[in-house]
Design a protein around this motif. Sequence first.
Motif, PDB file in Angstrom:
ATOM      1  N   LEU A  50       0.819  -1.512  -0.116  1.00 39.40           N
ATOM      2  CA  LEU A  50      -0.136   0.099   0.226  1.00 39.40           C
ATOM      3  C   LEU A  50       0.856   1.065  -0.104  1.00 39.40           C
ATOM      4  CD1 LEU A  50      -2.939   0.912   0.222  1.00 39.40           C
ATOM      5  CD2 LEU A  50      -2.695   0.897   2.461  1.00 39.40           C
ATOM      6  N   GLN A  51       0.532   2.145  -0.969  1.00 35.43           N
ATOM      7  CA  GLN A  51       1.170   3.381  -1.024  1.00 35.43           C
ATOM      8  C   GLN A  51       0.532   4.647  -0.422  1.00 35.43           C
ATOM      9  OE1 GLN A  51       4.736   3.460  -2.839  1.00 35.43           O
ATOM     10  NE2 GLN A  51       4.025   1.167  -2.283  1.00 35.43           N
ATOM     11  N   LEU A  52       0.943   5.175   0.516  1.00 38.03           N
ATOM     12  CA  LEU A  52       0.505   6.108   1.316  1.00 38.03           C
ATOM     13  C   LEU A  52       1.293   7.365   1.204  1.00 38.03           C
ATOM     14  CD1 LEU A  52      -0.134   4.025   4.412  1.00 38.03           C
ATOM     15  CD2 LEU A  52      -1.717   4.524   2.957  1.00 38.03           C
ATOM     16  N   ASN A  53       0.292   8.503   1.322  1.00 35.42           N
ATOM     17  CA  ASN A  53       1.137  10.006   1.493  1.00 35.42           C
ATOM     18  C   ASN A  53       1.662  10.281   0.157  1.00 35.42           C
ATOM     19  OD1 ASN A  53       0.408  10.360   4.264  1.00 35.42           O
ATOM     20  ND2 ASN A  53       1.919   8.915   4.891  1.00 35.42           N
ATOM     21  N   ASP A 101     -11.356   1.777  -4.276  1.00 36.85           N
ATOM     22  CA  ASP A 101     -10.648   0.289  -3.804  1.00 36.85           C
ATOM     23  C   ASP A 101      -9.578   1.028  -3.030  1.00 36.85           C
ATOM     24  OD1 ASP A 101     -10.156  -2.410  -3.247  1.00 36.85           O
ATOM     25  OD2 ASP A 101      -8.477  -2.164  -4.288  1.00 36.85           O
ATOM     26  N   TYR A 102      -8.738   1.818  -3.331  1.00 42.05           N
ATOM     27  CA  TYR A 102      -7.430   2.364  -2.772  1.00 42.05           C
ATOM     28  C   TYR A 102      -7.704   3.211  -1.731  1.00 42.05           C
ATOM     29  CZ  TYR A 102      -3.684   5.639  -1.683  1.00 42.05           C
ATOM     30  OH  TYR A 102      -2.811   6.157  -0.977  1.00 42.05           O
ATOM     31  N   LEU A 103      -8.933   4.136  -1.695  1.00 40.98           N
ATOM     32  CA  LEU A 103      -9.335   4.671  -0.510  1.00 40.98           C
ATOM     33  C   LEU A 103      -9.865   3.930   0.525  1.00 40.98           C
ATOM     34  CD1 LEU A 103     -11.160   7.877  -2.265  1.00 40.98           C
ATOM     35  CD2 LEU A 103      -8.835   7.785  -1.278  1.00 40.98           C
ATOM     36  N   ALA A 104     -10.505   2.923   0.355  1.00 39.91           N
ATOM     37  CA  ALA A 104     -10.788   1.713   1.337  1.00 39.91           C
ATOM     38  C   ALA A 104      -9.770   1.137   1.985  1.00 39.91           C
ATOM     39  CB  ALA A 104     -11.738   1.115   0.847  1.00 39.91           C
ATOM     40  N   ARG A 105      -8.783   0.760   1.210  1.00 40.38           N
ATOM     41  CA  ARG A 105      -7.594   0.105   1.627  1.00 40.38           C
ATOM     42  C   ARG A 105      -6.720   1.033   2.581  1.00 40.38           C
ATOM     43  NH1 ARG A 105      -4.149  -1.470  -2.171  1.00 40.38           N
ATOM     44  NH2 ARG A 105      -5.289  -0.290  -3.937  1.00 40.38           N
ATOM     45  N   TYR A 110      -5.425   2.897   7.924  1.00 42.70           N
ATOM     46  CA  TYR A 110      -5.190   4.110   9.137  1.00 42.70           C
ATOM     47  C   TYR A 110      -6.058   3.663  10.473  1.00 42.70           C
ATOM     48  CZ  TYR A 110      -2.579   7.172   6.016  1.00 42.70           C
ATOM     49  OH  TYR A 110      -1.507   7.590   5.155  1.00 42.70           O
ATOM     50  N   GLN A 111      -7.245   3.037  10.022  1.00 39.98           N
ATOM     51  CA  GLN A 111      -7.963   2.692  11.151  1.00 39.98           C
ATOM     52  C   GLN A 111      -7.333   1.629  11.979  1.00 39.98           C
ATOM     53  OE1 GLN A 111     -11.578   0.750  10.112  1.00 39.98           O
ATOM     54  NE2 GLN A 111     -12.602   1.385  12.145  1.00 39.98           N
ATOM     55  N   LYS A 112      -6.586   0.765  11.408  1.00 41.15           N
ATOM     56  CA  LYS A 112      -5.744  -0.226  12.055  1.00 41.15           C
ATOM     57  C   LYS A 112      -4.559   0.070  12.865  1.00 41.15           C
ATOM     58  CE  LYS A 112      -3.327  -4.583  11.141  1.00 41.15           C
ATOM     59  NZ  LYS A 112      -3.033  -5.375   9.913  1.00 41.15           N
ATOM     60  N   GLU A 113      -3.913   1.393  12.315  1.00 40.42           N
ATOM     61  CA  GLU A 113      -3.115   2.071  12.826  1.00 40.42           C
ATOM     62  C   GLU A 113      -3.376   2.705  14.396  1.00 40.42           C
ATOM     63  OE1 GLU A 113      -0.843   5.116  10.883  1.00 40.42           O
ATOM     64  OE2 GLU A 113       0.634   3.804  10.353  1.00 40.42           O
TER      65      GLU A 113
END
Length: 115
Positions: A50-53, A101-105, A110-113
């Motif tokens: 997953l690519q973030l930021n 799909d990307y936004l959900a992942r 972030y929720q898990k974090e």
Amino acid sequence: MTATPTEIRLQNEGRTLLLRYDHAEYALSAEYLRVYSPSAEVRGHGKPVLQLNKQDVTITALAPVGHYALKIAFSDGHDSGLYDWAYLHRLATERETLWQDYLARAAAHYQKENL
């Protein structure tokens, strides 16, 4: 027959890639293209990473690769992975589904974090 763009152009100071085909035109954000990079770094050799930021990333260079693909360089230094015509067309035509799909992942990450 693979859909090959008839025009490829950067817009908005590298924030948007315009793809024009005989039948349609698509504007894809640099962030979207970056998080869906076909590189091994992103695809993770079978387990996607997953690519973030990447919301501030821009496209710094485009280079054709033969008659089958486009190499895209991004402002965060990422420049591996070749966007072949079939993959670019899929990213264009399935943008809404893939982006959601990307936004959900990303939200799940972030929720898990924050648990």
